[in-house]
Design a protein around this motif. Structure first.
Motif, PDB file in Angstrom:
ATOM      1  N   ILE A   1       0.846  -1.203   0.000  1.00 37.67           N
ATOM      2  CA  ILE A   1       0.000   0.000   0.000  1.00 37.67           C
ATOM      3  C   ILE A   1       0.880   1.251   0.000  1.00 37.67           C
ATOM      4  O   ILE A   1       0.616   2.223  -0.723  1.00 37.67           O
ATOM      5  N   ALA A   2       1.957   1.210   0.769  1.00 42.04           N
ATOM      6  CA  ALA A   2       2.848   2.375   0.830  1.00 42.04           C
ATOM      7  C   ALA A   2       3.528   2.609  -0.520  1.00 42.04           C
ATOM      8  O   ALA A   2       3.849   3.743  -0.884  1.00 42.04           O
ATOM      9  N   ASP A   3       3.748   1.522  -1.275  1.00 39.07           N
ATOM     10  CA  ASP A   3       4.477   1.641  -2.540  1.00 39.07           C
ATOM     11  C   ASP A   3       3.586   1.810  -3.759  1.00 39.07           C
ATOM     12  O   ASP A   3       4.085   1.714  -4.883  1.00 39.07           O
ATOM     13  N   VAL A   4       2.303   2.034  -3.558  1.00 34.87           N
ATOM     14  CA  VAL A   4       1.423   2.230  -4.724  1.00 34.87           C
ATOM     15  C   VAL A   4       1.956   3.404  -5.526  1.00 34.87           C
ATOM     16  O   VAL A   4       2.112   4.507  -5.016  1.00 34.87           O
ATOM     17  N   GLY A   5       2.232   3.123  -6.803  1.00 32.17           N
ATOM     18  CA  GLY A   5       3.014   4.077  -7.596  1.00 32.17           C
ATOM     19  C   GLY A   5       2.261   5.314  -8.017  1.00 32.17           C
ATOM     20  O   GLY A   5       1.025   5.343  -8.080  1.00 32.17           O
ATOM     21  N   GLU A   6       3.027   6.338  -8.341  1.00 31.99           N
ATOM     22  CA  GLU A   6       2.465   7.587  -8.851  1.00 31.99           C
ATOM     23  C   GLU A   6       2.052   7.411 -10.307  1.00 31.99           C
ATOM     24  O   GLU A   6       2.491   6.486 -10.985  1.00 31.99           O
TER      25      GLU A   6
ATOM     26  N   THR B   1       2.566  15.296 -11.431  1.00 34.66           N
ATOM     27  CA  THR B   1       2.602  13.985 -10.769  1.00 34.66           C
ATOM     28  C   THR B   1       1.413  13.865  -9.842  1.00 34.66           C
ATOM     29  O   THR B   1       1.084  14.811  -9.121  1.00 34.66           O
ATOM     30  N   LEU B   2       0.791  12.702  -9.848  1.00 38.27           N
ATOM     31  CA  LEU B   2      -0.360  12.483  -8.973  1.00 38.27           C
ATOM     32  C   LEU B   2      -0.170  11.174  -8.219  1.00 38.27           C
ATOM     33  O   LEU B   2       0.404  10.222  -8.742  1.00 38.27           O
ATOM     34  N   LYS B   3      -0.678  11.151  -6.998  1.00 38.37           N
ATOM     35  CA  LYS B   3      -0.605   9.917  -6.208  1.00 38.37           C
ATOM     36  C   LYS B   3      -2.026   9.358  -6.067  1.00 38.37           C
ATOM     37  O   LYS B   3      -2.952  10.118  -5.805  1.00 38.37           O
ATOM     38  N   PRO B   4      -2.208   8.069  -6.259  1.00 36.69           N
ATOM     39  CA  PRO B   4      -3.563   7.515  -6.080  1.00 36.69           C
ATOM     40  C   PRO B   4      -4.086   7.810  -4.670  1.00 36.69           C
ATOM     41  O   PRO B   4      -3.332   7.837  -3.707  1.00 36.69           O
ATOM     42  N   LYS B   5      -5.390   8.016  -4.587  1.00 32.36           N
ATOM     43  CA  LYS B   5      -6.004   8.309  -3.287  1.00 32.36           C
ATOM     44  C   LYS B   5      -6.309   6.978  -2.601  1.00 32.36           C
ATOM     45  O   LYS B   5      -6.881   6.073  -3.226  1.00 32.36           O
TER      46      LYS B   5
ATOM     47  N   PHE C   1      -5.024   6.116 -11.371  1.00 28.34           N
ATOM     48  CA  PHE C   1      -4.667   5.416 -12.595  1.00 28.34           C
ATOM     49  C   PHE C   1      -3.736   4.301 -12.151  1.00 28.34           C
ATOM     50  O   PHE C   1      -2.560   4.534 -11.901  1.00 28.34           O
ATOM     51  N   ILE C   2      -4.301   3.122 -12.003  1.00 27.70           N
ATOM     52  CA  ILE C   2      -3.588   2.037 -11.309  1.00 27.70           C
ATOM     53  C   ILE C   2      -3.171   0.970 -12.313  1.00 27.70           C
ATOM     54  O   ILE C   2      -4.008   0.432 -13.044  1.00 27.70           O
TER      55      ILE C   2
ATOM     56  N   PRO D   1      -1.627  -2.677 -13.773  1.00 29.54           N
ATOM     57  CA  PRO D   1      -1.826  -4.076 -13.390  1.00 29.54           C
ATOM     58  C   PRO D   1      -0.750  -4.616 -12.445  1.00 29.54           C
ATOM     59  O   PRO D   1      -1.038  -5.452 -11.594  1.00 29.54           O
ATOM     60  N   GLU D   2       0.505  -4.147 -12.607  1.00 31.67           N
ATOM     61  CA  GLU D   2       1.583  -4.669 -11.761  1.00 31.67           C
ATOM     62  C   GLU D   2       1.294  -4.428 -10.284  1.00 31.67           C
ATOM     63  O   GLU D   2       1.595  -5.278  -9.431  1.00 31.67           O
ATOM     64  N   THR D   3       0.706  -3.279  -9.974  1.00 34.77           N
ATOM     65  CA  THR D   3       0.340  -2.974  -8.585  1.00 34.77           C
ATOM     66  C   THR D   3      -0.725  -3.949  -8.096  1.00 34.77           C
ATOM     67  O   THR D   3      -0.662  -4.441  -6.958  1.00 34.77           O
ATOM     68  N   ILE D   4      -1.680  -4.240  -8.962  1.00 33.84           N
ATOM     69  CA  ILE D   4      -2.779  -5.114  -8.567  1.00 33.84           C
ATOM     70  C   ILE D   4      -2.285  -6.546  -8.374  1.00 33.84           C
ATOM     71  O   ILE D   4      -2.733  -7.258  -7.463  1.00 33.84           O
ATOM     72  N   ILE D   5      -1.340  -6.962  -9.213  1.00 33.52           N
ATOM     73  CA  ILE D   5      -0.777  -8.309  -9.061  1.00 33.52           C
ATOM     74  C   ILE D   5      -0.085  -8.428  -7.706  1.00 33.52           C
ATOM     75  O   ILE D   5      -0.218  -9.438  -7.004  1.00 33.52           O
ATOM     76  N   GLN D   6       0.655  -7.396  -7.324  1.00 34.59           N
ATOM     77  CA  GLN D   6       1.345  -7.435  -6.021  1.00 34.59           C
ATOM     78  C   GLN D   6       0.328  -7.474  -4.883  1.00 34.59           C
ATOM     79  O   GLN D   6       0.485  -8.224  -3.921  1.00 34.59           O
ATOM     80  N   LEU D   7      -0.725  -6.673  -5.021  1.00 32.67           N
ATOM     81  CA  LEU D   7      -1.779  -6.656  -3.997  1.00 32.67           C
ATOM     82  C   LEU D   7      -2.411  -8.033  -3.862  1.00 32.67           C
ATOM     83  O   LEU D   7      -2.602  -8.531  -2.748  1.00 32.67           O
ATOM     84  N   LEU D   8      -2.719  -8.632  -4.992  1.00 35.43           N
ATOM     85  CA  LEU D   8      -3.372  -9.946  -4.980  1.00 35.43           C
ATOM     86  C   LEU D   8      -2.473 -10.984  -4.326  1.00 35.43           C
ATOM     87  O   LEU D   8      -2.911 -11.812  -3.526  1.00 35.43           O
ATOM     88  N   GLU D   9      -1.195 -10.919  -4.640  1.00 34.91           N
ATOM     89  CA  GLU D   9      -0.242 -11.867  -4.061  1.00 34.91           C
ATOM     90  C   GLU D   9      -0.188 -11.698  -2.541  1.00 34.91           C
ATOM     91  O   GLU D   9      -0.204 -12.684  -1.788  1.00 34.91           O
ATOM     92  N   LYS D  10      -0.153 -10.456  -2.073  1.00 35.58           N
ATOM     93  CA  LYS D  10      -0.103 -10.205  -0.620  1.00 35.58           C
ATOM     94  C   LYS D  10      -1.414 -10.609   0.051  1.00 35.58           C
ATOM     95  O   LYS D  10      -1.418 -11.063   1.190  1.00 35.58           O
ATOM     96  N   LEU D  11      -2.520 -10.449  -0.644  1.00 35.89           N
ATOM     97  CA  LEU D  11      -3.805 -10.892  -0.073  1.00 35.89           C
ATOM     98  C   LEU D  11      -3.810 -12.414   0.060  1.00 35.89           C
ATOM     99  O   LEU D  11      -4.378 -12.950   1.010  1.00 35.89           O
ATOM    100  N   CYS D  12      -3.198 -13.112  -0.868  1.00 33.09           N
ATOM    101  CA  CYS D  12      -3.065 -14.571  -0.733  1.00 33.09           C
ATOM    102  C   CYS D  12      -2.165 -14.894   0.466  1.00 33.09           C
ATOM    103  O   CYS D  12      -2.449 -15.818   1.227  1.00 33.09           O
TER     104      CYS D  12
END
Lengths: 94, 334
Positions: free
Chosen positions: B63-68, B175-179, B255-256, B258-269
């Motif tokens: 979550i801390a590393d969710v990219g800009e 530059t924008l950071k996801p909310k 604007f998220i 897929p690589e971020t979502i893959i990491q999230l999914l892996e951590k949720l597992c």
């Protein structure tokens, strides 16, 4: 121009709109008001897919309610309730 | 009695598709990562963990590393096919771009996919002196050059070099950071699910469709406890269900990639590596309503809605359900 916000019953609004355009049979269409937010005057309505056109047309064409002008704007429609929790057209960038 | 044509039309609704597949996250042939990777443009990601009150430790770094991401104003389309841009960004990572504030049912829309694209920038015959390259540049520059505001994200595969901020003029790029928001839901009615019963089992478990609708109710803050005689709404949580004291909900908007979502999914597992009270958790991803594609290059359109979303239900044993939903002007999800 002074704008007066009424305390409205969302269910009553919907039934009135349906009755005005589609008559008593139209007014009997089962519609769920899943959420209603008085602050933004917005609601999520649920209707069977066969009733979508009737409901949408009735709301769009309702110009008066209790002798006051009104207008409905449909922000988003979807067969999936889950889709309504994310609307990229309302994405606000800082 | 035959219904007349106008009356029949009154009862028609646009078609939509909801597909569901079941697999196991550690299965060698599981396609969960591929499906996530193929869905390029994501505006909202939410995950819901029953029996959980705070952000789990295993997810904190992701979550801390969710990219800009970046907003580029008034970018000419031909700038994305210059060799400098291709060599600096397209070839050195995965680059996603989508026009911002364009409605696909009204306006021109453009998108840059990280893999194969309509103009294949990775094609060896697309070198600076080739006829193909010159023709493409001419088409995009000649007459009235197409200009758009773009949302852009770049997943750098570790290569050194230029960044997007240094490549584009300062007044053009932001530059924008996801909310990211967190909330804890109290006393939540949750459907009982069994991973091998997709259709549900009477008195024992709920179906995938019931879960999908329930999740929509939760994320839209719909009351789950209406009575059948209620004047306002008859919606209620599907049966059988249990009440959990708390559930953790996290939502990421922007604007998220897929690589971020893959990491999230892996951590949720990984959340289920240690024993947990929760029997399952969910990860929901919404695509952009005005994206020209849904999965890979499957066409996406906006008829009465622009839905293209998917939802994972990950069970304790790492079985998962993957539900993919699209609207009317869309090809079927893979």
């Amino acid at each position: 121009m002074r704008i007066v916000l009424l305390r409205v019953s969302p269910q009553q609004l919907v039934v009135t709109a349906l009755r005005e355009l589609h008559g008593e049979v139209g007014a009997a269409l089962p519609v769920d008001v899943l959420t209603y937010e008085e602050k933004t005057l917005s609601a999520i309505l649920r209707v069977t897919s066969s009733g979508l056109v009737k409901l949408w047309s009735a709301l769009t064409l309702l110009g008066f309610y209790q002798n006051r002008r009104c207008a409905f704007r449909v922000l988003q429609t979807s067969p999936f309730l889950l889709a309504l929790s994310g609307n990229s057209r309302e994405l606000v960038l800082d | 009695m035959r219904m007349s044509v106008p009356l029949r039309r009154l009862r028609q609704a646009p078609r939509h598709l909801l597909v569901c597949e079941k697999s196991h996250a550690r299965h060698a042939r599981s396609r969960h990562a591929a499906h996530v990777r193929d869905h390029a443009y994501n505006c909202r990601v939410s995950f819901l963990i029953p029996e959980c009150g705070i952000l789990p430790e295993v997810l904190k770094s992701t979550i801390a590393d969710v990219g800009e991401y970046y907003l580029l104003r008034n970018l000419s389309l031909h700038e994305l096919v210059t060799h400098e841009f291709i060599d600096t960004f397209v070839k050195k990572g995965s680059c996603h771009a989508l026009t911002y504030n364009t409605k696909i049912d009204q306006d021109n829309t453009a998108a840059l996919l990280p893999t194969v694209i309509t103009i294949d920038l990775m094609d060896p015959s697309f070198h600076p002196d080739s006829k193909k390259h010159k023709r493409v540049l001419w088409a995009l520059k000649e007459k009235k050059p197409l200009e758009f505001d773009f949302l852009l994200a770049w997943y750098n595969t570790g290569a050194e070099g230029s960044t997007l901020m240094s490549y584009f003029p300062k007044n053009q790029i932001q530059t924008l950071k996801p909310k990211i928001t967190f909330s804890t839901l109290r006393d939540l009615q949750c459907p009982v699910l069994q991973s091998n019963e997709l259709q549900g089992k009477p008195e024992e478990s709920c179906s995938t469709e019931e879960l999908f609708e329930w999740l929509g109710a939760v994320l839209n803050q719909v009351s789950l406890d209406n009575k059948s005689f209620s004047f306002l709404s008859t919606y209620c949580c599907p049966q059988p269900n249990t009440i959990v004291e708390q559930a953790f909900l996290c939502t990421i908007t922007g604007f998220i990639i897929p690589e971020t979502i893959i990491q999230l999914l892996e951590k949720l597992c990984c959340y289920f590596d240690e024993p947990k009270l929760a029997h399952w958790l969910t990860l929901t991803v919404h695509g952009f309503a005005d994206s020209p594609v849904s999965w890979r290059e499957s066409e996406h359109g906006f008829h009465k809605g622009g839905e293209n979303l998917y939802n994972f239900v990950v069970f304790r044993n790492l079985d998962y359900w993957l539900q993919m939903a699209v609207g009317t002007n869309d090809d079927c999800p893979p």
